[in-house]
Design an enzyme around this catalytic site. Sequence first.
Site, PDB file in Angstrom:
ATOM      1  N   ASP A  51      -1.677 -11.267   8.712  1.00 28.83           N
ATOM      2  CA  ASP A  51      -0.844 -12.444   8.082  1.00 28.83           C
ATOM      3  C   ASP A  51       0.550 -12.357   8.675  1.00 28.83           C
ATOM      4  OD1 ASP A  51      -2.922 -13.692   6.354  1.00 28.83           O
ATOM      5  OD2 ASP A  51      -3.170 -12.025   5.617  1.00 28.83           O
ATOM      6  N   HIS A  96       4.672  -6.375  -4.780  1.00 29.68           N
ATOM      7  CA  HIS A  96       3.438  -6.472  -4.858  1.00 29.68           C
ATOM      8  C   HIS A  96       2.477  -5.219  -4.644  1.00 29.68           C
ATOM      9  CE1 HIS A  96       3.314  -7.081  -0.262  1.00 29.68           C
ATOM     10  NE2 HIS A  96       2.069  -6.793  -0.433  1.00 29.68           N
ATOM     11  N   TYR A 156     -11.363  -1.099   0.127  1.00 30.36           N
ATOM     12  CA  TYR A 156     -11.293  -0.571   1.448  1.00 30.36           C
ATOM     13  C   TYR A 156     -10.008  -0.036   1.683  1.00 30.36           C
ATOM     14  CZ  TYR A 156      -8.311  -3.949   3.807  1.00 30.36           C
ATOM     15  OH  TYR A 156      -7.401  -4.602   4.220  1.00 30.36           O
ATOM     16  N   ARG A 157      -8.865   0.059   1.028  1.00 26.40           N
ATOM     17  CA  ARG A 157      -7.551   0.375   1.286  1.00 26.40           C
ATOM     18  C   ARG A 157      -6.868   0.212   0.038  1.00 26.40           C
ATOM     19  NH1 ARG A 157      -4.583  -3.309   5.932  1.00 26.40           N
ATOM     20  NH2 ARG A 157      -2.704  -2.100   6.196  1.00 26.40           N
ATOM     21  N   TYR A 170       0.834  -1.084  -0.098  1.00 26.16           N
ATOM     22  CA  TYR A 170       0.036   0.104   0.048  1.00 26.16           C
ATOM     23  C   TYR A 170       0.734   1.410  -0.070  1.00 26.16           C
ATOM     24  CZ  TYR A 170      -3.834  -3.297   1.480  1.00 26.16           C
ATOM     25  OH  TYR A 170      -4.740  -4.070   1.220  1.00 26.16           O
TER      26      TYR A 170
END
Length: 567
Positions: A167, A419, A500-501, A105
């Site tokens: 995670d 990623h 959502y993010r 993110y």
Amino acid sequence: MAFPQPLVLPPGIEASRFEAYLKAVTEVVGAENVTVIHSEDVLTKESYLDPSKAHDMFHVFDKDYFIASAVVAPRKVTEVQAVMRLCNEFKVPVWPFSIGRNVGYGGAAPRVPGSIGLDMGRNMNKVLEVSEQNAYCLLEPGVSYTDLYNYLVEKKLNDKLWVDVPDLGGGSVLGNCMERGVGYTPYGDHFMMHCGMEIVLPNGELVRTGMGAMPNPSASSSDGTIDEQPGNRCWQLFNYGFGPYHDGIFTQSNYGVVVKMGMWLMPNPGGYQPYLITFEKDSDLPQIVEIIRQLRLAMVLMNVPSIRHILLDAAVLGDKKSYKNVDRPLTEEELVEIQNQLGLGRWNFYGALYGPEIMRNAQWEVIKGAFGQIPGSKFFWPEEGKQSPGVLDIRAKTLAGIPTTDELKWVDWLPNGSHLFFSPISEITGDAANLQYSITKKRVLDAGFDFIGTFTIGMREMHHIVCLVFDRKSPEQREKMHKLIRTLIDDCAAHGWGEYRTHLALMDQIADTYSWNDHALLKFSEKLKDAIDPNGILAPGKNGVWPASYNKEQWRLTGASSLQRRS
């Protein structure tokens, strides 16, 4: 004291003025807590375990695009207040982060290049309180899930109180909650389980939310500075207090810097049993989701369930070339080969039973009976002394609130693995899951990448987390991935599914998809921003909320934006 010239100055700030700012902020936090980002040598960190504090390690734009001019690490709340006041005085934008592990993110990188990175976790990393009786903790931003778990072990409380973990356990408990992250125990909705915040507003003022706004009768002027005074006895017990409820506006926002936060801990449930259910066929997904919805609403499934695609588990257990050394997406036949090799299904459902044995046995009979209706389904419990299929042994720890970093391995599916997370929300129906999966899988495969993803089910909605893995040292792959994720955002918005993010580069686009009534909600957010932060210094542009002091159209990022740093 002379400072080196940063790679990027804050927008509109001349070098001499920036140096004056650095001198002033150094007097507040000390020279050892101010780092000027003056050389690209600083941008070499690429490990989650040793994260960059200045740029996005998993970058889709060039690595020197989203970059801080300097990083400042306050040691206590009063220093955070002083830094915010100086940022207002000098009109320097500031981007707070807790530890810098918001990977996928943007990490610690600022949305506006040249912002000051406010490292809240380097020094402010204390567990301030744990209540065994009431099962809560009070934390500073730098406390990671691993830190909190180790603290409970040290205090011999880990057999009484459990932590809900995501995670990866290296991230900030506070930071993950502020981004509305999730875990997998019955306490998996992290924001739902927070209680009480202490916040430095953009002007440096300090507030406490909920019951924290009420003084502690035992506190006195002899307790030192205001940030050191104990909180109200109910601060971590009742979230709402009196009057308007404010906590939510400080999540995913640029309205304040959260410096303390309470979190509810899960009392030991008195018994625990993790499990794995595998499903052979791609086409099983709709029926899996329909069963989960029924069991989740009935609270038979007590924890946050996750349905993982075969390649997510495969990537944790090995890189792509260990299965098939090809430079293309894997075929249907090759996926079946991997399923057979690993003893897994196309979809793999990880869950856990909590409570006394009589409860667990009853739950298991219902769960096994429901999922046993799907032809080819198989059921697994971890066996002592024997390696479980897939990542069940890893998930068993996560589902018990024990933090790990084992799932870092899936990022290495490709060389120089990096990623982005694509994270749309949908209703919990088989049709919605199947359609969303079909749309995203086709786009990912057409772009030349493998589909890797998981569905994580909340109380009444589903997070579809698509793990978009690419080689960050390949300009071609980065460009393809940038185009792909922007296409996916538009695809899902057309069906009423919003994310959502998201990553820094995509915040403007996603904010635009929440467009009901001529973007009324975004306009309201911008009004709040300008009222709370008239100078627009705190995290400008975060999640698409731009202060009036910025020309929004000049700063917006779109699919046509260059991936290279602005001059």
